[in-house]
Design an enzyme around this catalytic site. Structure first.
Site: not given
Length: 449
Positions: A104-105
């Site tokens: 996930d960013a």
């Protein structure tokens, strides 16, 4: 009747139904980066920790060779940007950088990244304030997807509806009974710009001008106002040179700037403009469309009331290995064997699967294939289109994906109006698929960012 999602974003990326019919607890995630922690779990069960959770570093025995394995903690950075930063600062090609999976960013995440052609002495303690190196070891090979089991998630959901707290157990119990749908989650497509699958569809159809237009000129409501203005300027004028001047520098808008730079000198050369992007990003676009088709088919199966964690005659199953991960051993289920197959599924030795379609996909007769064929017809897509003639390196053969997974819930703790949950999912699965079942957000583009 299956519970349909009311969120436009869910429908936009093909997640039309929930598997649970309990009320949602609402809430918001990722209010702070520390609210969403993702730690890689190695195939032997060791956790690759962040500095936040305080878990010990995994024991990895180094071997002489051309690779260095780094345990990297990153904050608020996506995998493509991470690769670009490492490439530039270490002086290597992005093709010399390998990792087991995307993370996930908008999160604090930890993972092993391997780099070829450097020594441990070349590795700094950090690559800026948002990328730390927790340890490094020399190795004789790259770190790949097969080295990881999955991920452990430590997540805080804030501002939940306390009056619906009983829904937490309801959702968990139903997920254990019915299985968690293996939807590709929001981050696969983007939350602020949920269009990676749209770009991929245009590429598959050979609509390269439309792919470029979607990348550059389609403004989405959740983007910063200045960026929306630039995109609207591109759509209105087609002035790529001026747009290049206006588009902010930096890794976040690297794709736009790379394409604009090519179009500034060759305004109609859309194929080569796309080729200016990293191959990994172009493949991601095509695979995102493949993911969208999978989501649509899985939604249709749920919508028809068919099980996702039990096989029907005509389904396909994959046998699971000793770690509970799908193998390449795929079996077509006929009427005479369906009971024995479902016994294997209950014992955790097999799982129903669907197609990730590609040019080599074969549809055996059965309910899942019927659904997938219907989805392709509605999309106006033929399997042969997954051979991308103008950019052959983006062609995809197709593969399989489990229809459901059983999450490993480690801890659930409710404090006031905050839910803290720790759980594990096998590689390739999305935490947001589980959170979506709990929250049933009507505005995930807001509640998940």
């Amino acid at each position: 009747m299956p519970l349909a999602s009311e969120a436009w974003l869910d429908r936009y990326i093909g997640m039309n139904y929930y598997i649970t019919d309990c009320e949602g607890i609402d809430g918001k995630v990722k209010q702070n980066l520390e609210d969403f922690i993702v730690e890689e779990v190695l195939i032997d069960g060791q956790v690759v920790p962040t500095s936040i959770t305080g878990k010990p570093l995994p024991r990895i025995v180094g071997k002489p060779g051309p690779w260095v394995w780094m345990i990297i903690e990153k904050r608020g950075i996506d995998a493509i940007t991470l690769s670009l930063i490492l490439s530039r600062k270490l002086g290597v090609s992005p093709r010399d950088i390998s990792f087991g999976g995307f993370k996930d960013a908008v999160a604090v995440t930890s993972q092993i990244v391997s780099v070829r052609g450097i020594s441990i002495n070349d590795v700094p303690s950090d690559f800026g304030r948002d990328i730390k190196v927790l340890s490094a070891v020399g190795m004789d090979r790259a770190f790949i997807t097969g080295n990881i089991w999955g991920n452990e998630f430590t997540i805080r959901v804030r501002n939940i509806d306390i009056s619906k707290r009983d829904s937490i157990n309801c959702v968990v119990n139903q997920l254990m009974e019915r299985g968690l749908p293996t939807y590709y989650g929001y981050q696969r497509f983007g939350l602020k710009r949920p269009n990676s699958h749209v770009i991929g569809r245009h590429i598959i159809l050979g609509e390269f001008e439309s792919a470029v237009s979607e990348l550059l000129a389609h403004a989405y409501p959740m983007e910063p106002p200045r960026i929306r203005e630039i995109r609207e300027f591109i759509a209105r004028t087609g002035d790529y040179s001026k747009a290049l001047e206006l588009m902010p520098r930096g890794y976040r808008y690297y794709p736009e700037r790379a394409v604009l730079r090519q179009l500034s000198s060759n305004p109609r050369d859309f194929v080569n403009a796309l080729r200016k992007l990293p191959r990994e990003l172009l493949i991601l676009y095509v695979e995102s469309y493949q993911s969208y088709l999978f989501n649509l088919a899985l939604s249709e199966r749920i919508g028809r009331g068919l099980p996702i964690n039990r096989a029907l005659p005509g389904d396909m199953i994959a046998l699971l290995d000793e770690h509970g991960l799908p193998t390449k051993h795929v079996i077509y289920v006929n009427e005479s064997m369906v009971d024995k197959v479902n016994e294997l599924i209950v014992k955790g030795r097999a799982i129903p699967i669907g197609h990730l379609v590609g040019y080599n996909t074969k549809f055996p007769p059965g309910p899942q294939s019927d659904i997938e064929i219907d989805v392709l017809k509605r999309e106006g897509v033929d399997l042969s289109m997954f051979r991308v003639k103008s950019i052959p390196e983006l062609s995809i053969k197709g593969s399989y994906r489990s229809l459901s997974v059983k999450p490993i819930i480690i801890n659930i703790n409710l404090v006031g109006n905050e839910l803290n949950i720790v759980f594990r999912l096998p590689r390739g699965n999305y935490a947001t698929a589980l959170l979506r079942e709990l929250m049933k957000s009507k505005q995930p583009e807001i509640d998940f960012t």
